[in-house]
Design a protein around this motif. Sequence first.
Motif, PDB file in Angstrom:
ATOM      1  N   TYR A   3       0.803  -1.224   0.000  1.00 22.38           N
ATOM      2  CA  TYR A   3       0.000   0.000   0.000  1.00 22.38           C
ATOM      3  C   TYR A   3       0.841   1.281   0.000  1.00 22.38           C
ATOM      4  O   TYR A   3       0.291   2.379  -0.025  1.00 22.38           O
ATOM      5  CB  TYR A   3      -0.978   0.010   1.182  1.00 22.38           C
ATOM      6  CG  TYR A   3      -0.377  -0.399   2.507  1.00 22.38           C
ATOM      7  CD1 TYR A   3       0.392   0.484   3.253  1.00 22.38           C
ATOM      8  CD2 TYR A   3      -0.597  -1.670   3.019  1.00 22.38           C
ATOM      9  CE1 TYR A   3       0.939   0.113   4.464  1.00 22.38           C
ATOM     10  CE2 TYR A   3      -0.060  -2.053   4.242  1.00 22.38           C
ATOM     11  CZ  TYR A   3       0.701  -1.152   4.957  1.00 22.38           C
ATOM     12  OH  TYR A   3       1.238  -1.527   6.164  1.00 22.38           O
ATOM     13  N   ASN A   4       2.137   1.161   0.023  1.00 24.57           N
ATOM     14  CA  ASN A   4       2.990   2.346  -0.079  1.00 24.57           C
ATOM     15  C   ASN A   4       3.295   2.616  -1.548  1.00 24.57           C
ATOM     16  O   ASN A   4       4.263   2.115  -2.109  1.00 24.57           O
ATOM     17  CB  ASN A   4       4.288   2.140   0.707  1.00 24.57           C
ATOM     18  CG  ASN A   4       4.053   2.036   2.196  1.00 24.57           C
ATOM     19  OD1 ASN A   4       3.169   2.709   2.729  1.00 24.57           O
ATOM     20  ND2 ASN A   4       4.818   1.204   2.876  1.00 24.57           N
ATOM     21  N   THR A   8      -0.716   6.798  -2.884  1.00 24.30           N
ATOM     22  CA  THR A   8      -1.013   7.046  -1.470  1.00 24.30           C
ATOM     23  C   THR A   8      -0.233   8.255  -0.965  1.00 24.30           C
ATOM     24  O   THR A   8      -0.744   9.048  -0.175  1.00 24.30           O
ATOM     25  CB  THR A   8      -0.695   5.812  -0.605  1.00 24.30           C
ATOM     26  OG1 THR A   8       0.670   5.416  -0.821  1.00 24.30           O
ATOM     27  CG2 THR A   8      -1.615   4.659  -0.941  1.00 24.30           C
ATOM     28  N   ILE A  13      -3.447   9.251   1.573  1.00 24.30           N
ATOM     29  CA  ILE A  13      -4.333   8.194   2.039  1.00 24.30           C
ATOM     30  C   ILE A  13      -3.506   6.985   2.482  1.00 24.30           C
ATOM     31  O   ILE A  13      -2.321   6.882   2.162  1.00 24.30           O
ATOM     32  CB  ILE A  13      -5.356   7.781   0.960  1.00 24.30           C
ATOM     33  CG1 ILE A  13      -4.640   7.339  -0.335  1.00 24.30           C
ATOM     34  CG2 ILE A  13      -6.289   8.949   0.669  1.00 24.30           C
ATOM     35  CD1 ILE A  13      -5.582   6.902  -1.451  1.00 24.30           C
ATOM     36  N   ASP A  14      -4.134   6.073   3.209  1.00 24.48           N
ATOM     37  CA  ASP A  14      -3.426   4.913   3.734  1.00 24.48           C
ATOM     38  C   ASP A  14      -3.327   3.772   2.732  1.00 24.48           C
ATOM     39  O   ASP A  14      -2.324   3.049   2.693  1.00 24.48           O
ATOM     40  CB  ASP A  14      -4.120   4.393   5.002  1.00 24.48           C
ATOM     41  CG  ASP A  14      -4.113   5.413   6.124  1.00 24.48           C
ATOM     42  OD1 ASP A  14      -3.131   6.181   6.224  1.00 24.48           O
ATOM     43  OD2 ASP A  14      -5.093   5.449   6.885  1.00 24.48           O
ATOM     44  N   TYR A  15      -4.384   3.591   1.947  1.00 27.54           N
ATOM     45  CA  TYR A  15      -4.441   2.469   0.998  1.00 27.54           C
ATOM     46  C   TYR A  15      -4.760   2.980  -0.407  1.00 27.54           C
ATOM     47  O   TYR A  15      -5.573   3.902  -0.558  1.00 27.54           O
ATOM     48  CB  TYR A  15      -5.514   1.457   1.420  1.00 27.54           C
ATOM     49  CG  TYR A  15      -5.327   0.927   2.809  1.00 27.54           C
ATOM     50  CD1 TYR A  15      -4.298   0.025   3.103  1.00 27.54           C
ATOM     51  CD2 TYR A  15      -6.162   1.332   3.842  1.00 27.54           C
ATOM     52  CE1 TYR A  15      -4.111  -0.456   4.382  1.00 27.54           C
ATOM     53  CE2 TYR A  15      -5.985   0.857   5.129  1.00 27.54           C
ATOM     54  CZ  TYR A  15      -4.954  -0.036   5.399  1.00 27.54           C
ATOM     55  OH  TYR A  15      -4.759  -0.507   6.674  1.00 27.54           O
ATOM     56  N   SER A  36     -13.219   7.098   3.008  1.00 26.36           N
ATOM     57  CA  SER A  36     -12.084   7.935   3.401  1.00 26.36           C
ATOM     58  C   SER A  36     -11.656   7.658   4.837  1.00 26.36           C
ATOM     59  O   SER A  36     -10.459   7.583   5.138  1.00 26.36           O
ATOM     60  CB  SER A  36     -12.435   9.416   3.225  1.00 26.36           C
ATOM     61  OG  SER A  36     -12.523   9.755   1.854  1.00 26.36           O
ATOM     62  N   GLY A  39      -9.353   4.779   5.260  1.00 25.32           N
ATOM     63  CA  GLY A  39      -8.011   4.877   4.686  1.00 25.32           C
ATOM     64  C   GLY A  39      -7.957   4.903   3.182  1.00 25.32           C
ATOM     65  O   GLY A  39      -6.875   5.018   2.603  1.00 25.32           O
ATOM     66  N   LYS A  67     -10.687  13.392   6.450  1.00 24.24           N
ATOM     67  CA  LYS A  67      -9.709  12.759   5.575  1.00 24.24           C
ATOM     68  C   LYS A  67      -9.874  13.265   4.129  1.00 24.24           C
ATOM     69  O   LYS A  67     -10.901  13.830   3.772  1.00 24.24           O
ATOM     70  CB  LYS A  67      -9.887  11.236   5.608  1.00 24.24           C
ATOM     71  CG  LYS A  67      -9.690  10.606   6.973  1.00 24.24           C
ATOM     72  CD  LYS A  67      -8.241  10.670   7.414  1.00 24.24           C
ATOM     73  CE  LYS A  67      -8.022   9.916   8.719  1.00 24.24           C
ATOM     74  NZ  LYS A  67      -8.186   8.465   8.564  1.00 24.24           N
TER      75      LYS A  67
END
Length: 361
Positions: A3-4, A8, A13-15, A36, A39, A67
């Motif tokens: 997910y990086n 992102t 965002i996280d994912y 949101s 993530g 978010k």
Amino acid sequence: MWYNTKATALLGIDYPILQGPFGGGFSSAELVSVVSNAGGLGGYGAYTLSPQEIYEADRQIKAATGKPYNLNLWVSDTDAPGGTVSDEQFELARQTFKPYFDEAGIPLPEKPGPFKPRFENQLQAVLDIRPKVFSFMFGTLPEDVMEQCRRLGIKTMGAATTLDEAMALEKTGVDLIIASGFEAGGHRPSFLASSEASVTGTFVLLQLIREKVSTPVIAAGGIANGRGIAAALTLGADAAQVGTAFLACDESNALPVHRRMLFSNAARYTTLTRAYTGRLGRGLANRITQDLLGKEKQFLPFPLQSMFLSPLRNAALGQEKWDMALFWGGQIAPVLKHTRAGELMRSLVEETTAYFNGLKA
């Protein structure tokens, strides 16, 4: 970790999971906020809204999440020169659809007044709001608008259905490109060639774009679970956009019958049609889409066709004549499992994580 990605990092965002922004009243602040807050990036389709309605929708979203989220507009919102058609063309459409209006027991509509494009006023509302992300379809943005977005800190995402469109978007300096495959539900956002000539599948389109374009790419169309997300990332996508699976969730603004249809056997059969709006879009096949296949020259241009057929759609829904109502949906609908957006998000993250963890084992 999987997910990086560039997406992102750019979007905060996280994912790398985006909820497709549904136009035509199908979006909701609740759905945006659930995605949101979990993530991902919630999306709100605003192309049918007035500026005041856009401000109100944004107020509701901000009240539900702090978010990042995405507001979506259509650059081109009419295919009718001067916003109208000749009396002869309108009469041809009336005669083509008369049997269906008669069956529903409602009168044929009168010719609508000229449609006036709304994009410029809508765009000003988005610039005033300054969302973290602004996505757009059916075209590119002028240089001065792109510069305003950069100055205001708004990340831009443009939709492409072909490699040529992706290259055109990159030239304008968009932050991300949405590779929209023909499997996707809803309208085909083509703008350089006809939609019928722009029907490349998501994963082929993704690979073509990655070969020629350096801008981060979001895969959209035919993705509804972790396996689909993993496949997109493996082929070079920086994120995946999920549409139909979120449309089918209780939090969307789709009618209950629409959501039920996406989980029914009818969802096994989708089709691309211009019959209901004048623009090519994918929905569940029905009697009208089948009867009028090949008769596209008898339809009105967008959005006049949509305005013309609105009474018939409403009557069909009210009379439960499902074979005359169009329910938007993508080809992936038969694999849908979740009716709650939070559960869907958790499943998407868990399945994608399990897939990549399995590769390491």
